[in-house]
Design a protein around this motif. Structure first.
Motif, short mmCIF file in Angstrom:
data_model
loop_
_atom_site.label_atom_id
_atom_site.label_comp_id
_atom_site.label_asym_id
_atom_site.label_seq_id
_atom_site.Cartn_x
_atom_site.Cartn_y
_atom_site.Cartn_z
N SER A 1 -34.16 98.25 27.53
CA SER A 1 -33.89 99.04 28.74
C SER A 1 -32.40 99.13 29.02
CB SER A 1 -34.61 98.40 29.93
OG SER A 1 -34.33 99.09 31.12
N SER A 2 -31.68 98.04 28.76
CA SER A 2 -30.24 98.04 29.03
C SER A 2 -29.48 99.00 28.12
CB SER A 2 -29.67 96.63 28.87
OG SER A 2 -29.65 96.23 27.50
N ASN A 3 -30.13 99.43 27.03
CA ASN A 3 -29.51 100.40 26.12
C ASN A 3 -29.81 101.85 26.51
OD1 ASN A 3 -28.16 99.21 23.50
ND2 ASN A 3 -29.84 97.83 24.02
N GLY A 4 -30.46 102.04 27.66
CA GLY A 4 -30.73 103.40 28.12
C GLY A 4 -32.11 103.91 27.78
N LEU A 5 -33.02 103.02 27.37
CA LEU A 5 -34.38 103.41 27.06
C LEU A 5 -35.31 103.03 28.20
CD1 LEU A 5 -34.39 102.10 23.39
CD2 LEU A 5 -34.35 104.51 24.07
N ARG A 6 -36.44 103.68 28.28
CA ARG A 6 -37.47 103.35 29.26
C ARG A 6 -38.42 102.35 28.60
NH1 ARG A 6 -42.02 107.49 31.76
NH2 ARG A 6 -42.89 106.05 33.33
N ALA A 7 -38.33 101.10 28.99
CA ALA A 7 -39.12 100.04 28.36
C ALA A 7 -40.41 99.81 29.14
CB ALA A 7 -38.31 98.75 28.30
#
Length: 468
Positions: free
Chosen positions: A70-76
């Motif tokens: 999530s911290s990389n810009g993904l929706r986890a």
């Protein structure tokens, strides 16, 4: 930096290591960081599904992995509870916004191991190039930022799809023993069968991080209690699922665990009984010859593939594949999911049995009468790293005139060295990708011939590169 920071390598089915020898929360976070970077570069804001099995530390590691992604810009999207890998992959495959899945699991390995399995947007395996890129991108340490996580249910819709895929009504009522081996498939197979009208006895259903001292593998001796329960309860069959549900075994009413060489042809027949079907069966070169015989008997084409599910997946992408199978019992039905799913395969066997008036042992006996009987085995020869590299180098040039006093009629270097003999016997030697191990497989119409072939090749591999 962790002393194991340079040791993350993907095998044929993910990265797995002992907790005391590399599988640490820090290393899992490093791997998640590399996955997050690459996936975000390809599709910023895309969804990634994260799941975990029941072993010790899997839940907390999965939560941390989801936070890193999530911290990389993904929706986890994190499964709210331990879940089967096929359910996680199925959910990803049916979400147009999803780019992949990460499952924290070491599958059938014992509780001392942890692991991470990665799947692509269609629920199938990631290609080797993608995994190689990830290996190169793994940082020496993961950054400390953690993003928001969404909890989700990946099981409900998956079970609904299972139920929609089989015949209604199911057929005669079955009594089934289900053994999820304390793993993450607990409650899933049994729920589907109960909704189809079966009487279900589920054992080892409680999620135990140490698996109650067993290995969560659908093989003997770990399947002993399921076998015993089938006999004691006078059940029609037993189903044994590995820790994450992607592999399974079937026990007949006499309490005998079917060999893979019996199980895969049975699933092929169960699928072919419902038309229309695709026209190809794909199996690894190390799989039993009985699979090819069954395909031919049912008018299906047969395609051999190199070892590793990614090669089966390549054939699936070409189309017209009814079933893909590995030598260890991993079974994929692409019309359902482009990956292995032990839950689905066993449900189709149960459906087939419910539509028959015969006992499972009778069906297998008839299958043996039609296809013949063979004896299959595998042995591993561990070498020192230098010797293993020498073997890999000289292997393409090996062409032995005889093995165990027998002359081969065909020699193939498609995946290691495979020698075939006039009676249908064969032996194959191939080096492992990530370990200094040579795996030797053999199959023959009788156990003595099989043992002679596999013994001769193992002895030669251990002695040096030149096979007899």
């Amino acid at each position: 930096m962790d002393k194991h920071a340079d040791m993350i390598r993907f095998g044929n089915d993910g990265w797995k290591a002992r907790y005391d020898d590399g599988f640490t929360p820090e290393n899992a976070a490093r791997l998640a960081d590399a996955l997050g970077c690459l996936w975000a570069d390809e599709s910023d804001g895309a969804t990634v599904y994260v799941g975990y099995d029941t072993r010790i530390h899997s839940a907390e590691i999965a939560r941390d992995v989801a936070g890193v992604l999530s911290s990389n810009g993904l929706r986890a999207k994190l499964s709210y509870a331990a879940c089967p890998l096929p359910a996680l992959a199925w959910s990803c495959a049916h979400d147009d916004a999803a780019v992949g899945t990460v499952m924290v699991t070491a599958s059938e390995l014992s509780c001392e191991y942890g692991g991470i399995v990665v799947r692509g947007s269609d629920g199938g395996p990631c290609n080797r190039g993608f995994l190689d890129d990830i290996e190169q991108m793994v940082p020496s340490s993961a950054h400390e930022a953690r993003g928001d996580i969404e909890l989700c249910d990946v099981v409900e819709s998956y079970v609904g799809d299972l139920l929609a895929s089989v015949r209604h009504p199911f057929g005669r009522p079955l009594k089934v023993v289900v053994d999820p081996m304390y793993g993450s498939a607990a409650g899933v197979m049994s729920r589907a069968l109960r909704e189809l009208g079966c009487e279900v006895i589920e054992i080892h259903a409680l999620g135990l991080g140490d698996f109650g001292g067993i290995h969560p593998s659908p093989t003997d001796p770990w399947a002993d209690e399921c076998e015993q329960t089938v006999v004691a309860e006078k059940a029609d069959l037993g189903i044994v699922l590995d820790c994450d549900g992607d592999r399974a075994g079937i026990v007949d009413e006499r309490g005998r665990l079917l060999a893979v060489r019996e199980l895969v042809p049975l699933v092929v027949e169960a699928l072919a009984a419902k038309a229309p079907v695709q026209n190809r069966v794909v199996a690894t070169l190390t799989s039993s010859a009985l699979i090819e015989r069954q395909a031919e008997r049912l008018g299906l084409n047969y395609t051999p593939a190199s070892v590793g599910f990614s090669y089966i997946y390549s054939e699936i992408e070409e189309g017209d594949v009814l079933l893909g199978a590995e030598e260890y019992g991993g079974i994929c039905v692409p019309s359902h999911l482009k990956e292995r799913d032990g839950i689905y395969a066993c449900l189709r066997v149960a459906e087939y049995l419910a539509s028959s008036d015969s006992k499972l042992s009778e069906i297998i006996n008839l299958q043996e009468e039609v296809l013949g009987k063979t004896f299959w085995s595998r042995r591993d020869v561990r070498l020192d790293p230098a010797s293993a590299q020498v073997f890999r180098t000289v292997l393409p040039g090996l062409n032995p005139p005889s093995v165990a006093g027998r002359e081969p009629v065909d020699v193939s270097h498609a995946d290691g060295l495979r020698l075939s003999f006039p009676d249908g016997s064969w032996v194959l030697a191939r080096p492992a990708r990530t370990d200094p191990v040579v795996r030797v497989y053999a199959e023959a119409p009788d156990a003595a011939a099989r043992d002679a072939l596999i013994g001769a090749v193992c002895d030669s591999v251990a002695a040096g590169p030149a096979l007899p």
